[in-house]
Design an enzyme around this catalytic site. Structure first.
Site, PDB file in Angstrom:
ATOM      1  N   ARG A 178       0.841  -1.199   0.000  1.00  0.00           N
ATOM      2  CA  ARG A 178       0.000   0.000   0.000  1.00  0.00           C
ATOM      3  C   ARG A 178       0.877   1.251   0.000  1.00  0.00           C
ATOM      4  NH1 ARG A 178      -4.421   0.154   4.472  1.00  0.00           N
ATOM      5  NH2 ARG A 178      -5.175   1.872   3.163  1.00  0.00           N
ATOM      6  N   CYS A 234      -1.211   6.552   8.795  1.00  0.00           N
ATOM      7  CA  CYS A 234      -1.543   5.252   8.197  1.00  0.00           C
ATOM      8  C   CYS A 234      -2.641   5.528   7.172  1.00  0.00           C
ATOM      9  CB  CYS A 234      -1.981   4.254   9.265  1.00  0.00           C
ATOM     10  SG  CYS A 234      -3.395   4.798  10.256  1.00  0.00           S
TER      11      CYS A 234
END
Length: 281
Positions: A178, A234
């Site tokens: 990611r 995040c």
């Protein structure tokens, strides 16, 4: 470890009057699963706080997928479940500490120092053969007054101003694919904030699920300067919090959470997006 307590620690203090145990179990994509798990079985005396209903605000145009809760509303909710400024709070989940660390960070942000994450969570409690219950505690309200530590939080403007700035490091807490932009199962844009370095939050634990020691964390974060300002993010500001905790364990003192995180960053047109690996740049 200052912030992590083992099952034996909690067991020895289970019925002490200032202990408040908080079940933080939650599954992304199945928002009722945590409360259902709590209602089925939990540590005796535990109360339940929901990531989205209690520990986040409703989603808006900006702020990410889990915006920080309104401070007054959160303080009222903490009081309602029996948390006061004198309480020692122990949070647990069954997601490696990710959800419990969100409550840990929020309480620290509100000026409450006596808060801990239960090592290995509910699974370790069950594995030890300790008693669980479906009985829900009769709530006796406490009185929680917040003293907000604004220096723990970074807003999107702070992150923009940090790009390329000496003495500031961005830490991306997501899994490497990611971060590199190779996969993005949740957010509409793949990649990372330019200049960010990748330290996957789950690598703060050993293979057996226990948290790494302070020395192990320092080794893990090798290359980060202790005197630098560290801004951690995040996807939505939840799984960044275990990295904030780990950095604190490792002795870093200038650590801020970008609470909106990647999902907030990409909600603004013009914010840069990078792909690939910047570890060695």
């Amino acid at each position: 470890m200052k912030n992590i307590v083992p099952v034996k620690w909690l067991l020895a203090r289970l019925y002490e009057p200032d202990i408040v145990i908080v079940d933080c179990r939650f599954q992304l994509g199945n928002s009722n699963s945590g409360r259902e798990a709590y209602e089925e079985s939990h540590i005796p005396g535990a109360v339940y706080l929901d990531l989205e209903k209690d520990l986040s605000s409703p989603i808006g145009e900006h702020g990410g997928r889990h915006p920080l809760p309104d401070i007054a509303e959160l303080a009222a909710r903490l009081s309602q479940v029996g948390i006061s400024n004198e309480s020692r709070v122990v949070a647990y989940d069954d997601q490696g500490g990710a959800m419990a660390s969100r409550l840990w960070w929020l309480l620290k942000y509100l000026g409450h120092e006596a808060v801990y994450v239960l090592e290995e969570g509910f699974g370790a409690w069950k594995k030890a053969g300790l008693i669980t219950t479906a009985d829900q505690k009769v709530l006796i309200p406490g009185r929680f007054l917040a003293t907000v530590k604004h220096n723990m939080l970074a807003e999107v403007d702070d992150v923009r101003e940090s790009l390329g700035k000496a003495g500031v490091t961005l830490v991306d807490s997501r899994e490497a694919p990611r971060y590199r932009g190779e996969a993005e199962p949740i957010d509409r844009v793949a990649g990372h904030i330019p200049g960010a370095r990748n330290f996957f939050w789950a690598e703060g634990r050993r293979p057996d699920g226990t948290w790494k020691s302070a020395d192990e964390h320092r080794e893990r974060f090798a290359g980060l300067e202790q005197d630098d300002e560290i801004i951690v993010y995040c996807g939505s500001g939840v799984t960044a919090t275990p990295n904030v905790l780990a950095l604190e364990e490792a002795g870093f003192t200038r650590v801020r959470l970008y609470a909106g995180s990647w999902s907030d960053w990409i909600s603004y047109e013009g914010n840069g997006v990078a792909v690939g690996d910047e570890k060695n740049q």
